[in-house]
Design a protein around this motif. Sequence first.
Motif, short mmCIF file in Angstrom:
data_model
loop_
_atom_site.label_atom_id
_atom_site.label_comp_id
_atom_site.label_asym_id
_atom_site.label_seq_id
_atom_site.Cartn_x
_atom_site.Cartn_y
_atom_site.Cartn_z
N TYR A 35 117.46 134.34 42.27
CA TYR A 35 115.91 134.25 42.46
C TYR A 35 115.80 135.16 44.00
CZ TYR A 35 111.62 132.04 44.86
OH TYR A 35 110.59 132.69 46.18
N GLU A 36 116.73 134.76 44.87
CA GLU A 36 116.65 135.64 46.00
C GLU A 36 116.39 137.09 46.05
OE1 GLU A 36 120.13 134.72 47.83
OE2 GLU A 36 118.55 135.14 50.43
N ARG A 37 117.56 137.38 44.88
CA ARG A 37 117.38 138.71 44.77
C ARG A 37 115.50 139.49 43.65
NH1 ARG A 37 120.83 139.32 40.49
NH2 ARG A 37 122.65 138.19 41.45
N ARG A 38 115.43 138.66 43.26
CA ARG A 38 113.95 138.94 42.57
C ARG A 38 113.02 138.67 43.68
NH1 ARG A 38 112.86 139.76 37.80
NH2 ARG A 38 110.81 139.07 37.91
N ALA A 39 112.81 137.51 44.34
CA ALA A 39 112.02 137.99 45.58
C ALA A 39 112.30 138.97 46.08
CB ALA A 39 112.05 136.45 46.55
N SER A 89 127.94 126.09 38.67
CA SER A 89 127.27 127.39 38.82
C SER A 89 126.07 127.87 38.16
CB SER A 89 128.75 127.88 38.10
OG SER A 89 128.97 127.01 37.01
N MET A 90 125.85 127.23 37.73
CA MET A 90 124.22 127.43 36.98
C MET A 90 123.27 127.11 38.48
SD MET A 90 123.16 126.08 33.43
CE MET A 90 121.72 124.95 34.07
N ARG A 91 123.70 126.10 38.97
CA ARG A 91 122.57 125.88 40.35
C ARG A 91 123.14 127.20 40.91
NH1 ARG A 91 124.32 123.25 45.41
NH2 ARG A 91 121.83 123.28 46.10
N TYR A 92 124.42 127.75 41.74
CA TYR A 92 124.35 128.68 42.43
C TYR A 92 123.66 129.59 41.59
CZ TYR A 92 127.11 131.98 44.89
OH TYR A 92 127.56 133.29 45.93
N ALA A 147 112.04 129.42 52.39
CA ALA A 147 111.87 128.32 52.20
C ALA A 147 111.45 127.94 51.18
CB ALA A 147 109.95 127.97 53.38
N THR A 148 111.41 128.81 50.14
CA THR A 148 110.72 128.34 48.59
C THR A 148 112.37 128.02 48.14
OG1 THR A 148 109.22 130.28 48.11
CG2 THR A 148 109.92 129.57 46.68
N MET A 149 113.64 128.86 48.53
CA MET A 149 114.46 128.27 48.37
C MET A 149 115.11 127.91 48.58
SD MET A 149 116.73 132.28 48.21
CE MET A 149 118.57 131.38 48.34
N ASP A 150 114.82 126.87 50.11
CA ASP A 150 115.33 125.43 50.50
C ASP A 150 114.85 124.75 49.73
OD1 ASP A 150 117.13 126.33 51.81
OD2 ASP A 150 115.31 125.85 54.08
N ALA A 151 113.96 124.47 49.21
CA ALA A 151 112.78 123.54 48.22
C ALA A 151 113.67 123.86 46.32
CB ALA A 151 111.49 124.67 48.40
#
Length: 501
Positions: free
Chosen positions: A53-57, A44-47, A192-196
């Motif tokens: 991160y996605e929301r903020r970016a 759940s932490m990973r998710y 790409a950042t999210m994938d990494a």
Amino acid sequence: MCGLSGVWAITLLKDKISKIKFLKSLRTRILLILLIVGLIPCVSMRYAILQNYERRAVSLRTSDITTQLRILANHLITYHYLQDTSSEVINAELSQLSSLYDGRVMIINNDLRIVKDTYGISENKTMISEEVVRCIKGESASKYDRDNGYIEMTIPITETVAPGGGESGAAGRREVVRGAMLVSASTDSIMATMDALSRQALIIGVIVMIAILIVSVLAAKMLIHPFEKITAALDKAQEGYTDDPISVTDCIETEHIGDAFNRVLGRMKVLDDSRQEFVSNVSHELKTPITSMKVLADSLLAQNDVPIEVYQDFMSDIAGEIEREDKIINDLLSLVKMDRTAADLNIAEVDINVLVELIMRRLRPIAQKRDVELVYESARQVTAAVDEVKITLVISNLVENAIKYNKEHGWVKVTLDADHQFFTLVVADSGIGIPEDAVDQIYERFYRVDKSRSREIGGTGLGLAITKNAILMHRGSIRVESKVDEGTTFTVKIPLSYIPA
Ligand code: ADP
């Protein structure tokens, strides 16, 4: 209804789990619990981190582009770009913007005509889209399309005009929408950042999972260890029937199991000891008359020409010993019957007055023989639901003892009384009494205060054990008060109606 089906589903699940063999193991259960407890926060932490991160970016990218577009909108007005798109400065700015955000910028005038498209494919076409129409009315909007990987934004191009079209005075100025900008910016860099990040989180997750697995295996082993120790100790106790108490002090639970087992072991030992003692007592008691008979018979056989009187004398002694043997066996059989469950009771309504009188009549000759006066007093008519045979044994044993352990010219007084719940039978005598230190033992099997005297008067040491058992089977009680050389009083209380357990 829903609650009921929920409970039913849980019961079914528990049933299914208990049927899966490997889930029956405590070690597997501990292992699974630790794994689940460790993995859930990890996953759940990973998710949550990736989502956040996605929301903020996306929000940062949106506000960044908005700022750029507002500046651009001002420039568009300044350079009258909506009327003339030849401005080199603006075109350079537009192409820079579109390459910076890897996207497309369209400038649309109030007539919904696309005056500029950085892709160069839709110029001079009419743009009819809800967002653009709203934008012309002054509403800006942004939309994130995750599946296609872009952010779409509409920003109005506004001009500040003075009332009446003049340039002077800030008061009364208003914003007039001259057109709209439709921008779509790619979110590939965010993805790409999210994938990494996701890849890194996966690697960390796998490492954490392995660590949790190792810790869980070790913890399960550690937690199970005391139980394995106690099983080994129990196996050892069972194999050798050792008297050593079991002690596994690794944890409170195993200590409790050990204590409980030691208590069971102790009780088993007491039972075993008492069984052994009983068997040795029975053998001894049964052997004594046989030994006497053998001695008598041998001494007769050893002599020649024995006079008939001696024969008769010896034979009457042998008959006495046979009688004694018979009495012991009968008493033992009565005792064995008493040791069975209360289900063996044959309960019926019995007139206790009649029963006592009958027993007294039967025992009167023995009392007379010993010169003991037998008195019976009944306070009222008593009828009780009892097992007649067993209550007869109780009364006759007590009265017989009172006669047997009496003095010459002594007396035995039997009193019967009752209240609404119990009937009370008191058997008092003026006999030899029981020493204080022996009172607690008189109900034990084969216990006799004075062995030789009891034997002389035909006692087996089983009478009071039978008596007490019979009373307890009826859920009654027996009490004794005695003084040496003064006499003994037994008080028996038995419920008028039998209460099954
Ligand atoms: P026994 O067959 O020897 O009489 P019981 O079990 O009936 O065995 O009694 C146990 C012992 O208790 C007797 O041996 C006797 O010493 C003592 N006892 C029992 N009743 C009396 C009594 N009324 N007065 C004195 N002693 C008694």
